[in-house]
Design a protein around this motif. Sequence first.
Motif, PDB file in Angstrom:
ATOM      1  N   LEU A   1       0.849  -1.184   0.000  1.00 51.12           N
ATOM      2  CA  LEU A   1       0.000   0.000   0.000  1.00 51.12           C
ATOM      3  C   LEU A   1       0.893   1.245   0.000  1.00 51.12           C
ATOM      4  CD1 LEU A   1       0.452   0.737   3.196  1.00 51.12           C
ATOM      5  CD2 LEU A   1      -1.543  -0.696   3.521  1.00 51.12           C
ATOM      6  N   TRP A   2       0.261   2.355  -0.340  1.00 48.75           N
ATOM      7  CA  TRP A   2       0.997   3.616  -0.436  1.00 48.75           C
ATOM      8  C   TRP A   2       0.688   4.498   0.765  1.00 48.75           C
ATOM      9  CZ3 TRP A   2       4.489   4.314  -4.286  1.00 48.75           C
ATOM     10  CH2 TRP A   2       4.379   3.468  -5.401  1.00 48.75           C
ATOM     11  N   ARG A   3       1.738   5.149   1.287  1.00 52.02           N
ATOM     12  CA  ARG A   3       1.546   6.065   2.423  1.00 52.02           C
ATOM     13  C   ARG A   3       2.338   7.333   2.207  1.00 52.02           C
ATOM     14  NH1 ARG A   3      -2.586   4.330   4.924  1.00 52.02           N
ATOM     15  NH2 ARG A   3      -2.506   2.367   6.091  1.00 52.02           N
TER      16      ARG A   3
ATOM     17  N   GLU B   1      -3.954  -1.856   5.976  1.00 55.40           N
ATOM     18  CA  GLU B   1      -5.191  -1.234   5.466  1.00 55.40           C
ATOM     19  C   GLU B   1      -4.894   0.153   4.946  1.00 55.40           C
ATOM     20  OE1 GLU B   1      -8.156  -2.824   5.562  1.00 55.40           O
ATOM     21  OE2 GLU B   1      -7.210  -4.561   6.525  1.00 55.40           O
ATOM     22  N   GLU B   2      -4.944   0.297   3.618  1.00 56.74           N
ATOM     23  CA  GLU B   2      -4.558   1.589   3.061  1.00 56.74           C
ATOM     24  C   GLU B   2      -5.578   2.676   3.374  1.00 56.74           C
ATOM     25  OE1 GLU B   2      -2.922   1.459  -0.772  1.00 56.74           O
ATOM     26  OE2 GLU B   2      -2.935   3.618  -1.072  1.00 56.74           O
ATOM     27  N   HIS B   3      -6.835   2.390   3.150  1.00 57.28           N
ATOM     28  CA  HIS B   3      -7.796   3.497   3.108  1.00 57.28           C
ATOM     29  C   HIS B   3      -8.504   3.813   4.403  1.00 57.28           C
ATOM     30  CE1 HIS B   3      -7.046   3.851  -1.102  1.00 57.28           C
ATOM     31  NE2 HIS B   3      -7.240   2.552  -1.244  1.00 57.28           N
TER      32      HIS B   3
ATOM     33  N   TRP C   1      -7.485   3.389   7.369  1.00 61.15           N
ATOM     34  CA  TRP C   1      -6.616   3.506   8.531  1.00 61.15           C
ATOM     35  C   TRP C   1      -6.797   4.808   9.290  1.00 61.15           C
ATOM     36  CZ3 TRP C   1      -2.337   6.793   9.431  1.00 61.15           C
ATOM     37  CH2 TRP C   1      -1.629   6.488  10.596  1.00 61.15           C
TER      38      TRP C   1
END
Lengths: 449, 439
Positions: free
Chosen positions: A102-104, A182-184, A186
């Motif tokens: 995932l991207w952060r 959990e990407e979205h 969180w």
Amino acid sequence: MRRGSEEATSVKRRMAEDGRDESVAADDDSQHTAEDGRNGLNNTMVEESPTLLRRMEICVAEAEKRSGKNAVNMQETFTVYLIETRPMDALAEGRNPAPDSLWRRYSEFELLRNYLLVSFPYIVVPPLPEKRAEFVWHKLSADNMDPDFVERRRVGLENFLLRVASHPVLSNDEILHHFLTEEHSWKEVVYETGFQAKADSRLKALSATFRVRNPDKRFMDMKHYSDELQSHTSQLLRARARVADRLYGVYKVHGNYGRVFSEWSAIEREMGDGLQSAGHHMDAYAASIDDILEEEEHYADQLKEYLFYAEALRAVCRKHELTQFELEMATQDLISKKQQHEELSTGIVRTFSFKGMTNKLFGQEAPEQREARLKLLEELIEEGEEAVKDKTVECEEHVEKAWVDVQRFKEQKDKDLREALINYAVMQVSMCKKGIQMWSNAKECFLKM
Amino acid sequence: MSVGAPRALASSGQKPITEILHPLSAAEEPLSVTIGGDKQEVALTNGTPVETSSPASTSSLFNRLQLDDDLEADVRDPYADSTEMRDLFVTVDDPKKHVSTMETYITYRVSTKTSRVEFDLPEYCVRRRYQDFDWLRIKLEDSQPTHLIPPLPEKFVMKGVVDRFSEEFVETRMKALDKFLKRVADHPVLSFNPHLTAFLTVKDLNKRQGLALLSKVGESVKHVAGGYKLRARPAEFCAMGEYLDTFNQKLGTIDRIAQRILKEQSEYLTELREYGGVYSSWVGSEEELRRPLEGVAGCVTTSCGALEDLGDNMSLDFLPVLREYVLYLESIKNVLRKRDQSQAEYEGRLEAAILRKQEDRTPMPLEVEKCQDKVECFNADLKADWERWQSNKRHDFKQLLTSMADRNINSYEKSQAAWESLITLLQDKQTEDKTSETN
């Protein structure tokens, strides 16, 4: 292969090994001495909940530029980092599954860290890589979008995750786990914990520092040490940047020899070839400083981590001051209430009180009022005693847990910095060898003149 | 081909050319001037056309030039040939300060060892000061204008800026004076100059002595009439001039670069010292990290010392040699100019003589012959000296640059050794700790 990842891999291995070592030690643990007790606590923590890192391989693989609308609905460019995770048992079995990813953004990392700071005030929370480039020497840009800066930040973020995921306490946190998986949703989950409300106000903390009367000496010493650590690492980083600047100048000026030797060789017969080739080596020498200083940036990053760690250490000490202060306040409050009660019930005024004065001036109050007040005071005293009990527990728990983590931090710091210094020496040796090589090459050309 | 005593070279300007015996001549026959003839004739011939003469003209001069060339060939690479050829050894050393009521100055010991018959004794030891060297150089320039005289270190130093009596300054100057004297002593013509002999042997160098010699020597050489314009310089001398200009430029650039490097290194050194200090001051608040921090501070200090030595060496050995060569180039350019003047004079006189001859058929005057000789000798000397200078220059710069490389290597080696021993120390401690942990 990215150098950062290489180092991160070795750090990973070491952290994972540490986790395993500690659990191995626990098996041998049979007797309980005071020290063993502390170690045992450590070990059982590890045993019961092995660090996340042992279960999961984590890395920050990439960085990418994105555009989007920010909170005030304006267009902005920012960088996102790809976090990849893979289950360790799969790797142990020799399978090679595709990683979850995932991207952060950096700001999300900050949010995670703030959550950890509030939720675990007895832990020296690992720091994030710096928000803005500081201690730069002239060649490096202070621009956050600069690719080298982004790369070093990527490495720093990975390092942060590895530190957190290998920490005996922090690694068990659910929010951390969410962050990694959990990407979205969180962000909502984090906010829902209400951690922001639990944060201590700055004013409260500052006031506590000044007014606390009996803080634990060990923590005062630790606080003093954190100041020293911060001061020395920042001094070192500044001095190192200046040295890098100067060294860069020295090497680059030698490049001028390259040009003049080349020009000179044009008017010489026998000397021409030797001069020309020597000139090329001088050019190479001048160019070699770029790689040397880039490698040294890694050392600077290690120092920076501990510069920021110093602040995290200080935060734990200040939390102690706060809990101790609150305990002192609660105790003080209880004492004063008990005194009031005593005065009211016995009529003996020991200390000055406004009520006492007004009684003297205007006459005693009615017995019903007195009863009501006594009753109230008794309730308050009961509450007060609960408060003191709670505060005592809070304070003692904090002291106990914090001291464990402070010890852990101290060992980690000694090991890491020692290794960093050795690596620095290795870098210096490499630089000397390169220099000798270049000049020897030039010398050979001179001899052929 | 041995020529017996080399002093028989007539190209030296000690006597007027007409008075010098031709090496191949039988006895003291006066030299006569005839037009035409081939190289077998003893007499001087003037077979040159109206254009500028070249050293390769078909005249008996050619023989003399051949001799010059042969001799020059023997000493072309003075560092390659055996020292058996050399019979004059000079050294400058042992500086001493002299304080008198009038002034303070330094003298140097000049030692000579020789087997030459021109010297009464085989060994000499005298004390000279810079003024004396300066006197010698002026004398050499005056008496041997067709040769390249090596340069002296700079004469003037700003009293406020440089300490004339500091050890480094005196040592640098002494080395340059030693080099100067050695170069003169190695020169096949200059080493026989009587001024040099006086310089090396006379206890109290009376400078007025030189004036007497000067009056005798001066005329034929110093009498370079002005007002003659050079028509065409031979290509090789043009090339020399161009080379000197470009080389001068490049030397200037190298000097500037070297000075810049010294400056940058000095600033780097300042920062490095402070940097080492930070490690030292950190030691106080640490326990486990004490040894590595102290170790790093120590290595940084060692590196600083190595760097300081490097800078000192470059100041003392590298820059002065560069500057010496710049002075050398200047003096060579002067010699080239004098050569041009001598050629111009010859051409002028020749032109005038030819015009007169056309008018009234008078034979070619003697002065014209003398001028032609002068020019051809000058050209020959200059060519020979140029070749030897080129060879010396190549050797000098090879040595200069090689030692620069060596010094840098040395500096790095010192630093590397310090860091490596620190690594060993720290890693040993590490394994030591690990074994005690598991026990």
